[in-house]
Design a protein around this motif. Structure first.
Motif, PDB file in Angstrom:
ATOM      1  N   VAL A 214     -12.581  -0.722  29.520  1.00  9.59           N
ATOM      2  CA  VAL A 214     -13.979  -1.177  30.112  1.00  9.59           C
ATOM      3  C   VAL A 214     -14.661  -1.921  28.922  1.00  9.59           C
ATOM      4  CG1 VAL A 214     -16.236   0.161  30.613  1.00  9.59           C
ATOM      5  CG2 VAL A 214     -14.096   1.044  31.498  1.00  9.59           C
ATOM      6  N   GLN A 215     -15.464  -2.758  29.527  1.00  8.19           N
ATOM      7  CA  GLN A 215     -16.303  -3.812  28.762  1.00  8.19           C
ATOM      8  C   GLN A 215     -17.536  -3.090  29.106  1.00  8.19           C
ATOM      9  OE1 GLN A 215     -15.325  -7.780  29.082  1.00  8.19           O
ATOM     10  NE2 GLN A 215     -13.782  -7.661  27.375  1.00  8.19           N
ATOM     11  N   THR A 216     -18.728  -3.062  28.179  1.00 11.61           N
ATOM     12  CA  THR A 216     -19.897  -2.743  28.549  1.00 11.61           C
ATOM     13  C   THR A 216     -20.939  -2.891  27.188  1.00 11.61           C
ATOM     14  OG1 THR A 216     -21.436  -1.331  29.676  1.00 11.61           O
ATOM     15  CG2 THR A 216     -19.937  -0.401  28.225  1.00 11.61           C
ATOM     16  N   THR A 217     -22.115  -3.028  27.625  1.00 11.95           N
ATOM     17  CA  THR A 217     -23.336  -3.137  26.472  1.00 11.95           C
ATOM     18  C   THR A 217     -24.063  -1.892  26.627  1.00 11.95           C
ATOM     19  OG1 THR A 217     -24.659  -4.494  28.052  1.00 11.95           O
ATOM     20  CG2 THR A 217     -23.320  -5.638  26.504  1.00 11.95           C
TER      21      THR A 217
ATOM     22  N   ASP B 293      -4.618  15.664  34.307  1.00 12.53           N
ATOM     23  CA  ASP B 293      -3.862  16.428  34.808  1.00 12.53           C
ATOM     24  C   ASP B 293      -3.374  16.356  36.225  1.00 12.53           C
ATOM     25  OD1 ASP B 293      -3.495  17.436  31.996  1.00 12.53           O
ATOM     26  OD2 ASP B 293      -4.765  19.141  32.447  1.00 12.53           O
ATOM     27  N   ASN B 294      -4.634  16.318  37.073  1.00 12.23           N
ATOM     28  CA  ASN B 294      -4.302  16.061  38.516  1.00 12.23           C
ATOM     29  C   ASN B 294      -3.918  14.657  38.989  1.00 12.23           C
ATOM     30  OD1 ASN B 294      -6.649  14.551  38.266  1.00 12.23           O
ATOM     31  ND2 ASN B 294      -7.846  15.808  39.204  1.00 12.23           N
ATOM     32  N   GLY B 295      -3.699  13.607  38.040  1.00 14.98           N
ATOM     33  CA  GLY B 295      -3.282  12.441  38.427  1.00 14.98           C
ATOM     34  C   GLY B 295      -4.188  11.467  38.987  1.00 14.98           C
ATOM     35  N   LEU B 296      -5.470  11.863  39.057  1.00 13.77           N
ATOM     36  CA  LEU B 296      -6.294  11.157  39.867  1.00 13.77           C
ATOM     37  C   LEU B 296      -7.517  10.241  38.812  1.00 13.77           C
ATOM     38  CD1 LEU B 296      -7.791  13.793  42.224  1.00 13.77           C
ATOM     39  CD2 LEU B 296      -5.701  12.118  42.620  1.00 13.77           C
ATOM     40  N   GLY B 297      -7.140  10.540  37.599  1.00 15.25           N
ATOM     41  CA  GLY B 297      -8.159   9.765  36.569  1.00 15.25           C
ATOM     42  C   GLY B 297      -7.329   8.937  35.775  1.00 15.25           C
ATOM     43  N   LEU B 298      -7.890   8.117  34.993  1.00 18.69           N
ATOM     44  CA  LEU B 298      -7.152   7.305  33.745  1.00 18.69           C
ATOM     45  C   LEU B 298      -8.115   7.164  32.485  1.00 18.69           C
ATOM     46  CD1 LEU B 298      -4.471   5.820  33.081  1.00 18.69           C
ATOM     47  CD2 LEU B 298      -5.568   3.692  34.132  1.00 18.69           C
ATOM     48  N   ARG B 299      -7.769   7.966  31.595  1.00 18.48           N
ATOM     49  CA  ARG B 299      -8.300   7.708  30.361  1.00 18.48           C
ATOM     50  C   ARG B 299      -8.185   6.425  29.783  1.00 18.48           C
ATOM     51  NH1 ARG B 299      -5.715  12.730  30.137  1.00 18.48           N
ATOM     52  NH2 ARG B 299      -7.021  14.459  30.464  1.00 18.48           N
ATOM     53  N   VAL B 300      -9.470   5.589  29.457  1.00 16.73           N
ATOM     54  CA  VAL B 300      -9.551   4.378  28.873  1.00 16.73           C
ATOM     55  C   VAL B 300     -10.269   4.198  28.021  1.00 16.73           C
ATOM     56  CG1 VAL B 300      -8.396   3.269  31.131  1.00 16.73           C
ATOM     57  CG2 VAL B 300     -10.901   3.208  30.828  1.00 16.73           C
ATOM     58  N   ALA B 301     -10.294   3.249  26.999  1.00 19.92           N
ATOM     59  CA  ALA B 301     -11.093   3.007  26.007  1.00 19.92           C
ATOM     60  C   ALA B 301     -12.353   1.892  26.441  1.00 19.92           C
ATOM     61  CB  ALA B 301     -10.425   2.272  24.764  1.00 19.92           C
ATOM     62  N   VAL B 302     -13.492   2.139  25.753  1.00 24.39           N
ATOM     63  CA  VAL B 302     -14.685   1.342  26.161  1.00 24.39           C
ATOM     64  C   VAL B 302     -14.936   0.425  25.003  1.00 24.39           C
ATOM     65  CG1 VAL B 302     -17.121   1.316  26.482  1.00 24.39           C
ATOM     66  CG2 VAL B 302     -15.712   3.342  27.381  1.00 24.39           C
ATOM     67  N   GLU B 303     -14.920  -0.696  25.253  1.00 23.45           N
ATOM     68  CA  GLU B 303     -15.303  -1.877  24.260  1.00 23.45           C
ATOM     69  C   GLU B 303     -16.628  -2.318  24.316  1.00 23.45           C
ATOM     70  OE1 GLU B 303     -12.183  -4.792  24.712  1.00 23.45           O
ATOM     71  OE2 GLU B 303     -10.563  -3.479  24.089  1.00 23.45           O
TER      72      GLU B 303
END
Length: 103
Positions: free
Chosen positions: A23-26, A89-99
């Motif tokens: 994810v890219q955000t300010t 755990d439920n496979g519905l979400g993906l953990r991602v870094a924020v830049e």
């Protein structure tokens, strides 16, 4: 794949690049939390807003709108399948870094 997030919405860029997602955000943590909730894209994982959980189904539907590679769907599925511990755990979400861009 890049999810560009601001207070008005979420836009997927580089959808054909299924090698990684971030994810890219300010936005600060509170703004990021509000934008994720408003767009239905996911949730903030930590108190600092350095990592989020993106809804895999929402990510897929938004990315599919701009993907051009004919085998994109297969490559997206492979990205998710190879995400290991980054999947919730439920496979519905993906953990991602924020830049965030340098000030």
């Amino acid at each position: 794949m890049i999810v560009r997030l601001d207070a008005d919405g979420a836009v997927v860029a580089d959808a054909d690049d299924c090698s990684a997602v971030h994810v890219q955000t300010t936005l600060g943590c509170d703004g990021l939390r509000a934008a994720l909730l408003h767009t239905g894209t996911g949730s903030v994982l930590d108190g600092a807003g350095a990592e989020v959980v993106l809804d895999v189904a929402v990510l897929r539907s938004r990315a599919a709108l701009v993907a051009t590679d004919p085998d994109w769907a297969q490559r997206f599925d492979e990205l998710v399948a190879s995400s290991g511990e980054r999947l919730t755990d439920n496979g519905l979400g993906l953990r991602v870094a924020v830049e965030r861009p340098a000030a």
